[in-house]
Each structure stands twice: as C-alpha cells, then as structure tokens.
Design a protein around this motif. Structure first.
Motif, PDB file in Angstrom:
ATOM      1  N   GLY A 171      -4.637   4.224   6.136  1.00  0.00           N
ATOM      2  CA  GLY A 171      -3.587   5.147   5.721  1.00  0.00           C
ATOM      3  C   GLY A 171      -3.669   5.563   4.269  1.00  0.00           C
ATOM      4  O   GLY A 171      -2.813   6.327   3.797  1.00  0.00           O
ATOM      5  N   ILE A 172      -4.670   5.070   3.533  1.00  0.00           N
ATOM      6  CA  ILE A 172      -4.749   5.355   2.102  1.00  0.00           C
ATOM      7  C   ILE A 172      -6.018   6.091   1.702  1.00  0.00           C
ATOM      8  O   ILE A 172      -6.115   6.635   0.581  1.00  0.00           O
ATOM      9  CB  ILE A 172      -4.618   4.030   1.300  1.00  0.00           C
ATOM     10  N   TYR A 173      -7.016   6.150   2.590  1.00  0.00           N
ATOM     11  CA  TYR A 173      -8.299   6.772   2.228  1.00  0.00           C
ATOM     12  C   TYR A 173      -8.143   8.236   1.822  1.00  0.00           C
ATOM     13  O   TYR A 173      -8.801   8.704   0.887  1.00  0.00           O
ATOM     14  CB  TYR A 173      -9.286   6.663   3.397  1.00  0.00           C
ATOM     15  N   LEU A 174      -7.276   8.972   2.493  1.00  0.00           N
ATOM     16  CA  LEU A 174      -7.106  10.388   2.194  1.00  0.00           C
ATOM     17  C   LEU A 174      -6.609  10.600   0.774  1.00  0.00           C
ATOM     18  O   LEU A 174      -7.135  11.451   0.035  1.00  0.00           O
ATOM     19  CB  LEU A 174      -6.141  11.027   3.199  1.00  0.00           C
ATOM     20  N   LYS A 175      -5.613   9.798   0.364  1.00  0.00           N
ATOM     21  CA  LYS A 175      -5.094   9.905  -1.008  1.00  0.00           C
ATOM     22  C   LYS A 175      -6.157   9.515  -2.025  1.00  0.00           C
ATOM     23  O   LYS A 175      -6.225  10.093  -3.114  1.00  0.00           O
ATOM     24  CB  LYS A 175      -3.857   9.019  -1.176  1.00  0.00           C
ATOM     25  N   ALA A 176      -6.967   8.513  -1.677  1.00  0.00           N
ATOM     26  CA  ALA A 176      -8.038   8.087  -2.587  1.00  0.00           C
ATOM     27  C   ALA A 176      -9.090   9.183  -2.726  1.00  0.00           C
ATOM     28  O   ALA A 176      -9.594   9.443  -3.839  1.00  0.00           O
ATOM     29  CB  ALA A 176      -8.670   6.798  -2.074  1.00  0.00           C
ATOM     30  N   LYS A 222      -8.323  11.997  -5.174  1.00  0.00           N
ATOM     31  CA  LYS A 222      -8.531  11.672  -6.591  1.00  0.00           C
ATOM     32  C   LYS A 222      -9.965  11.184  -6.855  1.00  0.00           C
ATOM     33  O   LYS A 222     -10.266  10.740  -7.965  1.00  0.00           O
ATOM     34  CB  LYS A 222      -7.522  10.609  -7.038  1.00  0.00           C
ATOM     35  N   ASN A 223     -10.795  11.261  -5.808  1.00  0.00           N
ATOM     36  CA  ASN A 223     -12.185  10.809  -5.914  1.00  0.00           C
ATOM     37  C   ASN A 223     -12.264   9.344  -6.371  1.00  0.00           C
ATOM     38  O   ASN A 223     -13.083   8.971  -7.211  1.00  0.00           O
ATOM     39  CB  ASN A 223     -12.984  11.712  -6.871  1.00  0.00           C
ATOM     40  N   ILE A 224     -11.405   8.525  -5.775  1.00  0.00           N
ATOM     41  CA  ILE A 224     -11.386   7.089  -6.082  1.00  0.00           C
ATOM     42  C   ILE A 224     -12.147   6.359  -4.983  1.00  0.00           C
ATOM     43  O   ILE A 224     -11.856   6.522  -3.789  1.00  0.00           O
ATOM     44  CB  ILE A 224      -9.939   6.564  -6.174  1.00  0.00           C
ATOM     45  N   SER A 225     -13.119   5.559  -5.383  1.00  0.00           N
ATOM     46  CA  SER A 225     -13.894   4.795  -4.403  1.00  0.00           C
ATOM     47  C   SER A 225     -13.203   3.463  -4.108  1.00  0.00           C
ATOM     48  O   SER A 225     -12.630   2.838  -5.003  1.00  0.00           O
ATOM     49  CB  SER A 225     -15.306   4.536  -4.930  1.00  0.00           C
ATOM     50  N   SER A 251      -0.418  -6.020   7.057  1.00  0.00           N
ATOM     51  CA  SER A 251      -1.046  -4.716   6.830  1.00  0.00           C
ATOM     52  C   SER A 251      -0.159  -3.837   5.953  1.00  0.00           C
ATOM     53  O   SER A 251      -0.635  -3.143   5.054  1.00  0.00           O
ATOM     54  CB  SER A 251      -1.318  -4.034   8.171  1.00  0.00           C
ATOM     55  N   GLU A 252       1.143  -3.896   6.195  1.00  0.00           N
ATOM     56  CA  GLU A 252       2.108  -3.143   5.373  1.00  0.00           C
ATOM     57  C   GLU A 252       2.056  -3.602   3.916  1.00  0.00           C
ATOM     58  O   GLU A 252       2.066  -2.786   2.987  1.00  0.00           O
ATOM     59  CB  GLU A 252       3.511  -3.362   5.939  1.00  0.00           C
ATOM     60  N   ALA A 253       1.994  -4.923   3.693  1.00  0.00           N
ATOM     61  CA  ALA A 253       1.967  -5.453   2.331  1.00  0.00           C
ATOM     62  C   ALA A 253       0.704  -5.018   1.595  1.00  0.00           C
ATOM     63  O   ALA A 253       0.771  -4.574   0.437  1.00  0.00           O
ATOM     64  CB  ALA A 253       2.059  -6.982   2.380  1.00  0.00           C
ATOM     65  N   ILE A 254      -0.458  -5.146   2.240  1.00  0.00           N
ATOM     66  CA  ILE A 254      -1.728  -4.763   1.602  1.00  0.00           C
ATOM     67  C   ILE A 254      -1.761  -3.257   1.350  1.00  0.00           C
ATOM     68  O   ILE A 254      -2.233  -2.794   0.302  1.00  0.00           O
ATOM     69  CB  ILE A 254      -2.914  -5.223   2.463  1.00  0.00           C
ATOM     70  N   PHE A 255      -1.260  -2.474   2.311  1.00  0.00           N
ATOM     71  CA  PHE A 255      -1.185  -1.022   2.135  1.00  0.00           C
ATOM     72  C   PHE A 255      -0.378  -0.673   0.888  1.00  0.00           C
ATOM     73  O   PHE A 255      -0.783   0.181   0.081  1.00  0.00           O
ATOM     74  CB  PHE A 255      -0.550  -0.373   3.369  1.00  0.00           C
ATOM     75  N   ASN A 256       0.779  -1.322   0.705  1.00  0.00           N
ATOM     76  CA  ASN A 256       1.628  -1.023  -0.452  1.00  0.00           C
ATOM     77  C   ASN A 256       0.918  -1.315  -1.771  1.00  0.00           C
ATOM     78  O   ASN A 256       1.038  -0.558  -2.740  1.00  0.00           O
ATOM     79  CB  ASN A 256       2.926  -1.834  -0.374  1.00  0.00           C
ATOM     80  N   ILE A 257       0.164  -2.426  -1.813  1.00  0.00           N
ATOM     81  CA  ILE A 257      -0.535  -2.786  -3.045  1.00  0.00           C
ATOM     82  C   ILE A 257      -1.671  -1.812  -3.332  1.00  0.00           C
ATOM     83  O   ILE A 257      -1.841  -1.346  -4.471  1.00  0.00           O
ATOM     84  CB  ILE A 257      -1.070  -4.237  -2.958  1.00  0.00           C
ATOM     85  N   VAL A 258      -2.465  -1.488  -2.297  1.00  0.00           N
ATOM     86  CA  VAL A 258      -3.585  -0.560  -2.492  1.00  0.00           C
ATOM     87  C   VAL A 258      -3.074   0.838  -2.822  1.00  0.00           C
ATOM     88  O   VAL A 258      -3.636   1.530  -3.681  1.00  0.00           O
ATOM     89  CB  VAL A 258      -4.494  -0.526  -1.248  1.00  0.00           C
ATOM     90  N   GLU A 259      -2.003   1.261  -2.162  1.00  0.00           N
ATOM     91  CA  GLU A 259      -1.418   2.577  -2.462  1.00  0.00           C
ATOM     92  C   GLU A 259      -0.959   2.631  -3.919  1.00  0.00           C
ATOM     93  O   GLU A 259      -1.125   3.633  -4.603  1.00  0.00           O
ATOM     94  CB  GLU A 259      -0.241   2.861  -1.536  1.00  0.00           C
ATOM     95  N   LYS A 299      -6.651   6.636 -12.407  1.00  0.00           N
ATOM     96  CA  LYS A 299      -6.993   8.036 -12.700  1.00  0.00           C
ATOM     97  C   LYS A 299      -8.131   8.513 -11.798  1.00  0.00           C
ATOM     98  O   LYS A 299      -8.791   7.718 -11.123  1.00  0.00           O
ATOM     99  CB  LYS A 299      -7.374   8.180 -14.176  1.00  0.00           C
ATOM    100  N   ASP A 300      -8.366   9.823 -11.801  1.00  0.00           N
ATOM    101  CA  ASP A 300      -9.439  10.415 -10.990  1.00  0.00           C
ATOM    102  C   ASP A 300     -10.787   9.758 -11.309  1.00  0.00           C
ATOM    103  O   ASP A 300     -11.049   9.362 -12.456  1.00  0.00           O
ATOM    104  CB  ASP A 300      -9.540  11.921 -11.247  1.00  0.00           C
ATOM    105  N   ASN A 301     -11.608   9.656 -10.269  1.00  0.00           N
ATOM    106  CA  ASN A 301     -12.952   9.078 -10.372  1.00  0.00           C
ATOM    107  C   ASN A 301     -12.939   7.570 -10.659  1.00  0.00           C
ATOM    108  O   ASN A 301     -13.942   7.017 -11.114  1.00  0.00           O
ATOM    109  CB  ASN A 301     -13.784   9.797 -11.451  1.00  0.00           C
ATOM    110  N   GLY A 302     -11.824   6.944 -10.393  1.00  0.00           N
ATOM    111  CA  GLY A 302     -11.746   5.497 -10.596  1.00  0.00           C
ATOM    112  C   GLY A 302     -12.286   4.735  -9.400  1.00  0.00           C
ATOM    113  O   GLY A 302     -12.846   5.320  -8.462  1.00  0.00           O
ATOM    114  N   HIS A 303     -12.107   3.416  -9.408  1.00  0.00           N
ATOM    115  CA  HIS A 303     -12.584   2.616  -8.274  1.00  0.00           C
ATOM    116  C   HIS A 303     -11.653   1.430  -8.032  1.00  0.00           C
ATOM    117  O   HIS A 303     -10.996   0.927  -8.953  1.00  0.00           O
ATOM    118  CB  HIS A 303     -14.030   2.137  -8.483  1.00  0.00           C
ATOM    119  N   ILE A 304     -11.634   1.000  -6.784  1.00  0.00           N
ATOM    120  CA  ILE A 304     -10.823  -0.147  -6.356  1.00  0.00           C
ATOM    121  C   ILE A 304     -11.722  -1.096  -5.578  1.00  0.00           C
ATOM    122  O   ILE A 304     -12.487  -0.669  -4.714  1.00  0.00           O
ATOM    123  CB  ILE A 304      -9.637   0.310  -5.469  1.00  0.00           C
TER     124      ILE A 304
END
Length: 353
Positions: A221-226, A229-232, A251-259, A266-271
C-alpha cells in the motif's frame, strides 16, 4: 455508632433476662425437688436443707459469673463493632484509616480484608478517573482535528453555491473538497481503530505467520507513494522466518511506520527494512535518510495527535505512529526510535519469537 451500641445493649439485656429466667426456673425446680424429698423422708430434713443451701449458693454464684461473663462479651463486641464502623466512617469521609493488620486477632483479620477491599475500590476509582480523562482528551482531540476539514469543506461548498465559476475552477474546488472528505474519512477510521485498541474491543488473532508475508502486505500500500518521490525501498528479510503475531494489525503497524518514513524523506531518498533474529525477540529495523527528528521530540512522537512544528505543513494528523506502538504493545512487543536531524530515522520494532 449509637445504633450499634443500642443493638448490642438490647441483645445483652434480652440474653441476661433469658439467663435469669432460666436460673429462677432452676431454683424453683430445686426447691420443689427438695420439698418432695423432705415429704418422702422426714428424718433427713437437716441433710436435705444443707444440700439445698449449697445448691442455692452454687446456682447464685453461677448466675453472677454468667451475667459478668455476658457483660464482658458485650463490651468486647461493642468495641469490636465500633472499631469497624469507625473505619468505615473514616473511609466514607476520606480520612486516614488506622488498621491493625499485623496482629493475630479477629479484628486484625477483618481489618486486613477491609484493607484489601479499600485498595480494590481505590484502584477501580483510579481506573475510572483515568478512563474519564482519556475520554475527555480524546473528545477534545477529535474536535480539534475534524474542525479544519469541516471548515474547508464548508468554505468550498459555499463558494460553489454563491459564485459563478467556470468549469475548470469548479473541478479544482470539487477536488479540494474531495481531498478534505478523504482526510476526514481517514481520520474517522483512525479514531475508530484507536478507540478499539485502547478499550480492548478488538481481539488479536495471534498465530505463527511468516513475517515476510506481513511486511509484503504492508508495503503493497506504500509503493505508489514511494515511486512518486522516487524513493527506493530495499528489503532484507528471511522469507521463511515465522513469528507469533496478528497478521492484519501488525501489517497496519508496519505500514504506518513506513508511510511515515516516505512522508518525511525527500525525493530520491531510500528506505531499508531488515530483520535480526535474537534469543527472545526479532528486531525489524526500518531505516530512512529523511529529515530526522529533533532529540527533544523523540519522546513525544508516540503521543496521540502529536506533530512537530517542523512538519506542520506536511499532510498528516499524528495518529499513525501512535497506532503502531499500541498494536505492537498489544502483542507483547515494543518499539524504539533512533534519529538524527537531517540524517535520518530508524524505527526498531521488537516482536516476540
């Protein structure tokens, strides 16, 4: 207290009267029996008279001792009841209660039970006050959070009604209204989740699942937002590792943290997301190179609706991280945070193996 004295005084008087009546009946029976013996054996008058006198003396002595014994018992019972009533009165009026719980007496045993009852009642009262304060705080937070989107929707709607706008501007206003409606809907859903978690309404379905599946579900649920912003997002996890957890809520908890990481990177960042299996816990590390959190604010980010002044203009209401912690805590886990301003933030999610 007066009532207790009157009650025990009545008991004492009634019991004493009964005891005296029984003693008088016994004296009369002895007298009657003595007269019968004298009538049957006239020559034994002196012996019978002596026995009769001894019996009368013995009966009178036992009557005196009995009444004295009853009186002493009455004093002790009244004192015992008055001590208990004094403690109850002190508890009702909020005064300090002096309990003799260390003595090996009946009063001490009752006072010990009374002390336990007081502690239970005080704990329940404290929980009630905490719940009351929590509800008041929640209502105040809800009122504050929904006020802005409702005001915006009202303003856009009023503009569309009272002004003649071309089609392009109408679409802009309608899109803005839809954005506020979506924000309001998301906020209401989050508040419902918070309420259910805080009040123990939900039942967690904790079983052994592959944690990789849970993380994958969260990231879907978060890949599109990433990508916007071109975040890997790099994931380094053991796909076969199984942990006891509730798949949906984790899954909800991890989603909230990653979101949250995507939002403040910022753009072009990474996680980076990686797992470390330890003896008792498995550590899930979620690492970003975002704006970071000021050291003085790290202890506040888990508070409900808390938002830093640095991100006040970024979309959000400060619920996601709070929910994440509540969800993990409900599963006997915990979350830690390390962050450095303008360098990045790492969330450590510890879950039991």
């Amino acid at each position: 207290m007066k009532n207790s004295k009157n009650i025990f005084s009545n008991y004492y008087i009634n019991f004493s009267i009964i005891y005296i009546i029984i003693s008088i009946i016994a004296l009369l029976l002895i007298r009657q029996q003595t007269e019968s013996i004298i009538y049957m054996y006239p020559n034994s008058f002196e012996e019978v008279k002596t026995i009769n006198n001894i019996s009368f003396c013995f009966l009178f002595l036992s009557l005196t001792i009995g009444i004295l014994f009853i009186y002493i018992i009455r004093i002790n019972i009244v004192k015992f009841s008055n001590d208990i009533i004094d403690n109850i009165d002190a508890f009702i009026s909020g005064k300090e209660i002096v309990l003799e719980v260390n003595k090996d007496t009946l009063l001490s045993k009752i006072q010990n039970k009374f002390k336990c009852m007081i502690e239970i009642m005080e704990n329940k009262n404290n929980r009630y006050l905490e719940e009351k304060d929590s509800i008041k705080s929640l209502i105040a937070d809800i009122s504050h959070q929904i006020k802005t989107p409702i005001a915006n929707i009202s303003m856009y709607n009023e503009t569309l009604i009272n002004r003649e706008l071309d089609r392009d501007k109408q679409i802009i206003f309608l899109e803005n209204m839809q954005h506020q409606v979506n924000k309001l809907e998301w906020l209401v859903k989050s508040l419902i989740k918070m309420s259910r978690l805080e009040n123990g309404i939900i039942t967690l379905n904790i079983k052994k699942y592959r944690i990789s599946d849970t993380i994958t579900n969260a990231l879907s649920g978060i890949y599109l937002k990433a990508e916007e912003k071109n975040i890997s997002i790099d994931v380094d996890i053991d796909e076969k590792l199984e942990l006891y957890h509730d798949k949906k809520w984790t899954s909800e908890a991890i989603f909230n943290i990653v979101e949250n990481a995507v939002k403040y990177t910022k753009d072009n960042g990474h996680i980076n997301i990686k797992l470390d299996k330890m003896d008792i816990f498995t550590k899930i590390s979620i690492i970003d190179n975002g704006i970071g959190i000021d050291e003085g604010e790290i202890n506040h980010i888990f508070k409900r609706f808390y938002r830093s002044c640095d991100v006040i203009n970024t979309e959000g209401v400060g619920v996601g991280i709070y929910l994440a912690r509540e969800i993990i805590n409900k599963q006997s886990g915990y979350i830690k945070v390390e962050s450095k301003k303008d360098v990045g933030t790492t969330f450590y999610v510890y879950m039991k193996n």
